[in-house]
Design a protein around this motif. Structure first.
Motif, PDB file in Angstrom:
ATOM      1  N   TYR A  43      27.325  30.156  12.951  1.00 29.70           N
ATOM      2  CA  TYR A  43      26.571  29.695  14.120  1.00 29.70           C
ATOM      3  C   TYR A  43      25.789  30.906  14.607  1.00 29.70           C
ATOM      4  O   TYR A  43      26.367  31.895  15.062  1.00 29.70           O
ATOM      5  CB  TYR A  43      27.522  29.191  15.204  1.00 29.70           C
ATOM      6  CG  TYR A  43      26.814  28.756  16.474  1.00 29.70           C
ATOM      7  CD1 TYR A  43      26.494  27.421  16.689  1.00 29.70           C
ATOM      8  CD2 TYR A  43      26.464  29.692  17.451  1.00 29.70           C
ATOM      9  CE1 TYR A  43      25.842  27.021  17.852  1.00 29.70           C
ATOM     10  CE2 TYR A  43      25.806  29.299  18.614  1.00 29.70           C
ATOM     11  CZ  TYR A  43      25.499  27.976  18.811  1.00 29.70           C
ATOM     12  OH  TYR A  43      24.853  27.596  19.956  1.00 29.70           O
TER      13      TYR A  43
ATOM     14  N   PRO B 138      26.111  29.345  23.862  1.00 29.69           N
ATOM     15  CA  PRO B 138      26.673  28.927  22.561  1.00 29.69           C
ATOM     16  C   PRO B 138      27.569  27.698  22.691  1.00 29.69           C
ATOM     17  O   PRO B 138      28.231  27.490  23.711  1.00 29.69           O
ATOM     18  CB  PRO B 138      27.478  30.159  22.123  1.00 29.69           C
ATOM     19  CG  PRO B 138      26.803  31.304  22.807  1.00 29.69           C
ATOM     20  CD  PRO B 138      26.388  30.759  24.147  1.00 29.69           C
ATOM     21  N   LYS B 139      27.583  26.916  21.642  1.00 32.13           N
ATOM     22  CA  LYS B 139      28.355  25.673  21.644  1.00 32.13           C
ATOM     23  C   LYS B 139      29.722  25.881  20.994  1.00 32.13           C
ATOM     24  O   LYS B 139      29.888  26.711  20.104  1.00 32.13           O
ATOM     25  CB  LYS B 139      27.594  24.582  20.878  1.00 32.13           C
ATOM     26  CG  LYS B 139      26.223  24.265  21.451  1.00 32.13           C
ATOM     27  CD  LYS B 139      25.499  23.241  20.578  1.00 32.13           C
ATOM     28  CE  LYS B 139      24.102  22.927  21.127  1.00 32.13           C
ATOM     29  NZ  LYS B 139      23.373  21.966  20.251  1.00 32.13           N
ATOM     30  N   ASP B 140      30.688  25.093  21.444  1.00 27.57           N
ATOM     31  CA  ASP B 140      32.015  25.018  20.821  1.00 27.57           C
ATOM     32  C   ASP B 140      32.695  26.375  20.680  1.00 27.57           C
ATOM     33  O   ASP B 140      33.445  26.603  19.725  1.00 27.57           O
ATOM     34  CB  ASP B 140      31.909  24.353  19.438  1.00 27.57           C
ATOM     35  CG  ASP B 140      31.305  22.957  19.512  1.00 27.57           C
ATOM     36  OD1 ASP B 140      31.599  22.233  20.482  1.00 27.57           O
ATOM     37  OD2 ASP B 140      30.541  22.597  18.609  1.00 27.57           O
TER      38      ASP B 140
ATOM     39  N   GLU C 275      32.369  34.611  16.798  1.00 28.10           N
ATOM     40  CA  GLU C 275      31.888  33.506  15.969  1.00 28.10           C
ATOM     41  C   GLU C 275      32.541  33.599  14.578  1.00 28.10           C
ATOM     42  O   GLU C 275      32.553  34.663  13.965  1.00 28.10           O
ATOM     43  CB  GLU C 275      30.361  33.582  15.880  1.00 28.10           C
ATOM     44  CG  GLU C 275      29.695  32.409  15.196  1.00 28.10           C
ATOM     45  CD  GLU C 275      29.655  32.581  13.696  1.00 28.10           C
ATOM     46  OE1 GLU C 275      29.901  31.588  12.980  1.00 28.10           O
ATOM     47  OE2 GLU C 275      29.385  33.706  13.230  1.00 28.10           O
TER      48      GLU C 275
ATOM     49  N   SER D 186      23.165  27.322  31.575  1.00 28.61           N
ATOM     50  CA  SER D 186      22.812  26.768  30.264  1.00 28.61           C
ATOM     51  C   SER D 186      22.055  27.776  29.411  1.00 28.61           C
ATOM     52  O   SER D 186      22.000  27.646  28.183  1.00 28.61           O
ATOM     53  CB  SER D 186      21.955  25.509  30.442  1.00 28.61           C
ATOM     54  OG  SER D 186      20.752  25.823  31.144  1.00 28.61           O
TER      55      SER D 186
END
Length: 278
Positions: free
Chosen positions: A113, A126-128, A160, A241
């Motif tokens: 990612y 960043p997601k998740d 990550e 965000s």
């Protein structure tokens, strides 16, 4: 008619014994006889095997002597050889599919990612990140820092996964590495030092989320701060965000002066600092 079925039955049994003998004993006579049959019927065998493979791919098809159509001992032996070949080929295909899936699964699990930016250069949250590799949780309680720590209070740090996989192999953080530091308050204090007592004893216990900071490695984009960019996604909830990169005197200077390895606080993260762990 009964006599013909008996002959076919005997032929099928002989074929089965032949296949088993070839499979398990592999003595010279069986191999020689099999080679003779294969040489004389090579083209027919290839065509029949293709038809059988297509039929076997249909789960509703179950090979039987009638379906395979043995009309003589030689034909029965040939069909028996084909059936054995299909079993072997089927096993090989299943093995290939399994390891192919395993390889794809590994490739997917190691997919990285990478940082994502808005048009104005701000870093997107960043997601998740909770699914990333957890490396440690330094703690700076407000009560021990004049009532307001710079980073209150638990610093739950994640790396990550794809970047971590590369780091384990090379000992270096690759370009695009992301560290996510999620802040988390302690539960309300019961003592002057901010601690409280729970079933496990007196100490500091995780409470509500409290914003996040993110660090990204990009030697070109963040050349002025030794190749790392620092972003604040609020020190309260909800998290922003997106966030602008911090100036050198806000974050980078401290990392440059005090972090152990490549501006990263590996001294606080045994998973990254311990060579045996890699």
């Amino acid at each position: 008619m009964s006599s013909a079925r008996q002959r076919n039955g005997r032929a099928t049994r002989r074929a089965a014994r032949f296949v088993l003998g070839r499979e398990h004993r592999c003595h010279r006579k069986a191999r020689t006889e099999y080679i003779k049959i294969e040489k004389t019927k090579a083209i027919a065998d290839a065509q029949a095997l293709l038809r059988l493979a297509i039929l076997v791919s249909d789960r509703s098809f179950v090979p039987t002597p009638r379906a395979l159509g043995p009309q003589s001992p030689e034909e029965a032996m040939r069909v028996g050889g084909q059936a054995a070949a299909i079993v072997i080929a089927g096993s090989a295909v299943a093995t290939i599919l399994f390891f192919g899936s395993f390889k794809d699964s590994n490739a997917q699990s190691n997919a990285r990612y990478l940082p994502q930016y808005a048009a104005d250069g701000q870093l997107l949250l960043p997601k998740d990140f909770h699914e990333w590799v957890y490396v440690g949780s330094p703690l700076t309680p407000n009560a021990l820092n004049g009532g307001q720590a710079n980073f209150p209070e638990f610093h739950n740090v994640y790396i990550e996964p794809g970047s971590y996989a590369i780091y384990k192999k090379t000992g270096e953080f690759p370009e695009g590495t992301i560290f996510f530091k999620e802040l988390q308050l302690t539960l309300p204090q019961e003592n002057a030092d901010g601690s409280r007592t729970e079933a496990s004893g007196r100490g500091y216990f995780p409470g509500k989320w409290n914003g996040a900071d993110v660090t990204v490695k990009d030697s070109k984009r963040f050349a002025d701060t030794n190749g790392w960019g620092y972003f604040n996604f609020n020190h309260h909830e909800p998290k922003a965000s997106m966030a602008k990169v911090k100036s050198k005197d806000e974050c980078a200077y401290c990392h440059i002066a005090n972090a152990k390895k490549d501006e990263v606080w590996t001294q606080f993260y045994p998973l990254l600092d311990n060579k045996d762990a890699r």
